[in-house]
Design a protein around this motif. Structure first.
Motif, PDB file in Angstrom:
ATOM      1  N   THR A   1       0.815  -1.338  -0.175  1.00 21.21           N
ATOM      2  CA  THR A   1       0.175  -0.029   0.165  1.00 21.21           C
ATOM      3  C   THR A   1       0.549   1.276  -0.071  1.00 21.21           C
ATOM      4  O   THR A   1       0.502   2.506  -0.486  1.00 21.21           O
ATOM      5  CB  THR A   1      -1.039   0.054   1.123  1.00 21.21           C
ATOM      6  OG1 THR A   1      -0.341  -0.070   2.416  1.00 21.21           O
ATOM      7  CG2 THR A   1      -1.930  -1.062   1.159  1.00 21.21           C
TER       8      THR A   1
ATOM      9  N   ASP B   1      -2.381   3.118  -5.303  1.00 19.16           N
ATOM     10  CA  ASP B   1      -3.661   2.585  -6.164  1.00 19.16           C
ATOM     11  C   ASP B   1      -3.952   1.122  -5.983  1.00 19.16           C
ATOM     12  O   ASP B   1      -4.951   0.660  -6.595  1.00 19.16           O
ATOM     13  CB  ASP B   1      -3.576   3.180  -7.384  1.00 19.16           C
ATOM     14  CG  ASP B   1      -3.526   4.781  -7.571  1.00 19.16           C
ATOM     15  OD1 ASP B   1      -4.372   5.388  -6.651  1.00 19.16           O
ATOM     16  OD2 ASP B   1      -2.888   5.093  -8.727  1.00 19.16           O
TER      17      ASP B   1
ATOM     18  N   THR C   1      -5.827  -1.093  -4.624  1.00 15.05           N
ATOM     19  CA  THR C   1      -6.975  -1.039  -3.719  1.00 15.05           C
ATOM     20  C   THR C   1      -7.207  -2.265  -2.939  1.00 15.05           C
ATOM     21  O   THR C   1      -7.258  -2.177  -1.742  1.00 15.05           O
ATOM     22  CB  THR C   1      -8.317  -0.804  -4.610  1.00 15.05           C
ATOM     23  OG1 THR C   1      -7.949   0.533  -5.382  1.00 15.05           O
ATOM     24  CG2 THR C   1      -9.418  -0.511  -3.682  1.00 15.05           C
TER      25      THR C   1
ATOM     26  N   GLU D   1     -10.040   4.183   3.507  1.00 13.56           N
ATOM     27  CA  GLU D   1      -9.298   4.185   2.247  1.00 13.56           C
ATOM     28  C   GLU D   1      -9.841   3.415   1.453  1.00 13.56           C
ATOM     29  O   GLU D   1     -10.038   3.986   0.049  1.00 13.56           O
ATOM     30  CB  GLU D   1      -7.663   3.895   2.495  1.00 13.56           C
ATOM     31  CG  GLU D   1      -7.018   4.231   1.069  1.00 13.56           C
ATOM     32  CD  GLU D   1      -6.774   5.724   1.410  1.00 13.56           C
ATOM     33  OE1 GLU D   1      -6.784   6.162   0.016  1.00 13.56           O
ATOM     34  OE2 GLU D   1      -6.697   6.551   2.149  1.00 13.56           O
TER      35      GLU D   1
ATOM     36  N   ARG E   1     -12.038   4.861  -2.340  1.00 21.06           N
ATOM     37  CA  ARG E   1     -11.795   4.128  -3.781  1.00 21.06           C
ATOM     38  C   ARG E   1     -12.950   3.203  -4.460  1.00 21.06           C
ATOM     39  O   ARG E   1     -13.211   3.259  -5.395  1.00 21.06           O
ATOM     40  CB  ARG E   1     -10.384   3.400  -3.822  1.00 21.06           C
ATOM     41  CG  ARG E   1      -9.437   4.301  -3.299  1.00 21.06           C
ATOM     42  CD  ARG E   1      -8.287   3.390  -2.987  1.00 21.06           C
ATOM     43  NE  ARG E   1      -7.229   4.130  -2.354  1.00 21.06           N
ATOM     44  CZ  ARG E   1      -6.249   4.618  -3.027  1.00 21.06           C
ATOM     45  NH1 ARG E   1      -5.991   4.762  -4.228  1.00 21.06           N
ATOM     46  NH2 ARG E   1      -5.232   5.439  -2.461  1.00 21.06           N
ATOM     47  N   ASN E   2     -13.715   2.778  -3.472  1.00 24.11           N
ATOM     48  CA  ASN E   2     -14.893   1.837  -3.856  1.00 24.11           C
ATOM     49  C   ASN E   2     -16.139   1.963  -2.626  1.00 24.11           C
ATOM     50  O   ASN E   2     -16.142   1.086  -2.115  1.00 24.11           O
ATOM     51  CB  ASN E   2     -14.365   0.400  -4.033  1.00 24.11           C
ATOM     52  CG  ASN E   2     -15.582  -0.602  -4.563  1.00 24.11           C
ATOM     53  OD1 ASN E   2     -16.325  -0.077  -5.052  1.00 24.11           O
ATOM     54  ND2 ASN E   2     -15.131  -1.764  -4.228  1.00 24.11           N
TER      55      ASN E   2
END
Length: 233
Positions: A141, A146, A148, A173, A177-178
Motif C-alpha cells: 500500500t 492505487d 486497492t 481508504e 476508492r470503492n
C-alpha cells in the motif's frame, strides 16, 4: 550464469514463433505442440518451459504446470518471473510453504517485485503468520497506493491482530476508492464495534445493507448493536 549451466531466454527456432502466435490466439494445445517440437531440438531453453507451464496453469493442469515451471526455474535460476509463477502454481496445489519460499526468492532477486510482496502477504496469512502478512500488505500500500485490494487485505489482517484503529484507516481508504462495496462497509463496522463505538458501527452496517440487503456480516453486526437500534441517523 550459475555454475556451468547457461541460462537460455530466447531462440530463433520457428517453432517457438509459431507457438507464440498460437498462444496469443488462445490455441493453447497447438502452442504446446510447437513448444514441444522446439524442446526436442534443444531441451535447455528455459523460457519455453516457462511458457508451457503458464499454459498448463491457465488450463488448470497444475501437475504439468508445476513440472514445467520447476524445469524453467532450474534453467533460469535468477529469473524472478519464472520463480513467481512457480510460486502461484504451488499455491494452487496447496503447497503454501513452497509458495512462500518462491516469493522469498523473488524478493531476494528483485525487492521491487510488488506482486511477490502481495502474494507473500496472502500466503503468510493462510499459514497463520499474520504479522508477516501485515508487513507485506503495508509495503504494497505504501509503494502502490492505487493497489486497492491490498487495503482490503491489510484491514482484514489488522482486524485479526486487534489493530482496530489501523483497520478503520484501511477500510476508510478502501471506501474512498470503492464506496459501493458492502463488504468494506461491514468490515469497517466490525472495526468500530471492536472499539465499542456502536453508533459508528451501526452507521456502517446500515450502509452495507443498503448496498446488499443479504449481507450476513452486516446483519450480525446490527444485532450486536441492538441497544442502539432506536437511534435515527
Amino acid at each position: 550464469m550459475r555454475g556451468s549451466k547457461k541460462q537460455r531466454f530466447d531462440s530463433d527456432d520457428p517453432e517457438i514463433l509459431k507457438a507464440y502466435q498460437a498462444e496469443t490466439n488462445g490455441e493453447y494445445m497447438e502452442a504446446i505442440e510447437h513448444y514441444n517440437k522446439a524442446l526436442e531440438k534443444d531441451p535447455n531453453i528455459g523460457i519455453v518451459h516457462k511458457h508451457k507451464g503458464n499454459i498448463y496453469y491457465r488450463l488448470g493442469m497444475l501437475d504439468k504446470a508445476v513440472e514445467c515451471l520447476e524445469k524453467a526455474v532450474e534453467l533460469l535460476p535468477d529469473y524472478p518471473t519464472a520463480i513467481y509463477e512457480l510460486g502461484l502454481a504451488y499455491y494452487r496445489k496447496g503447497h503454501i510453504k513452497k509458495a512462500i519460499n518462491c516469493m522469498n526468492k523473488v524478493i531476494e532477486l528483485d525487492g521491487d517485485f510488488l506482486m511477490a510482496h502481495y502474494w507473500k502477504g496472502i500466503l503468510s496469512y493462510h499459514s497463520g503468520d499474520y504479522h508477516q502478512a501485515r508487513d507485506e500488505y503495508k509495503y504494497v500500500t505504501i509503494k502502490a497506493p492505487d493497489f486497492t485490494i491490498a487495503f482490503f487485505h491489510l484491514g482484514v489482517v489488522n482486524l485479526r491482530l486487534g489493530f482496530y484503529k489501523d483497520a478503520i484507516s484501511n477500510f476508510e481508504e478502501l471506501i474512498k476508492r470503492n464506496p459501493e462495496s458492502p463488504a468494506a462497509w461491514a468490515l469497517l463496522g466490525d472495526a468500530y464495534l471492536n472499539l465499542e463505538n456502536k453508533i459508528e458501527a451501526r452507521k456502517c452496517y446500515k450502509r452495507s445493507l443498503e448496498l446488499d440487503p443479504n449481507d450476513q456480516k452486516a446483519k450480525n453486526g446490527l444485532a450486536a448493536c441492538e441497544d442502539f437500534s432506536n437511534i435515527v441517523f
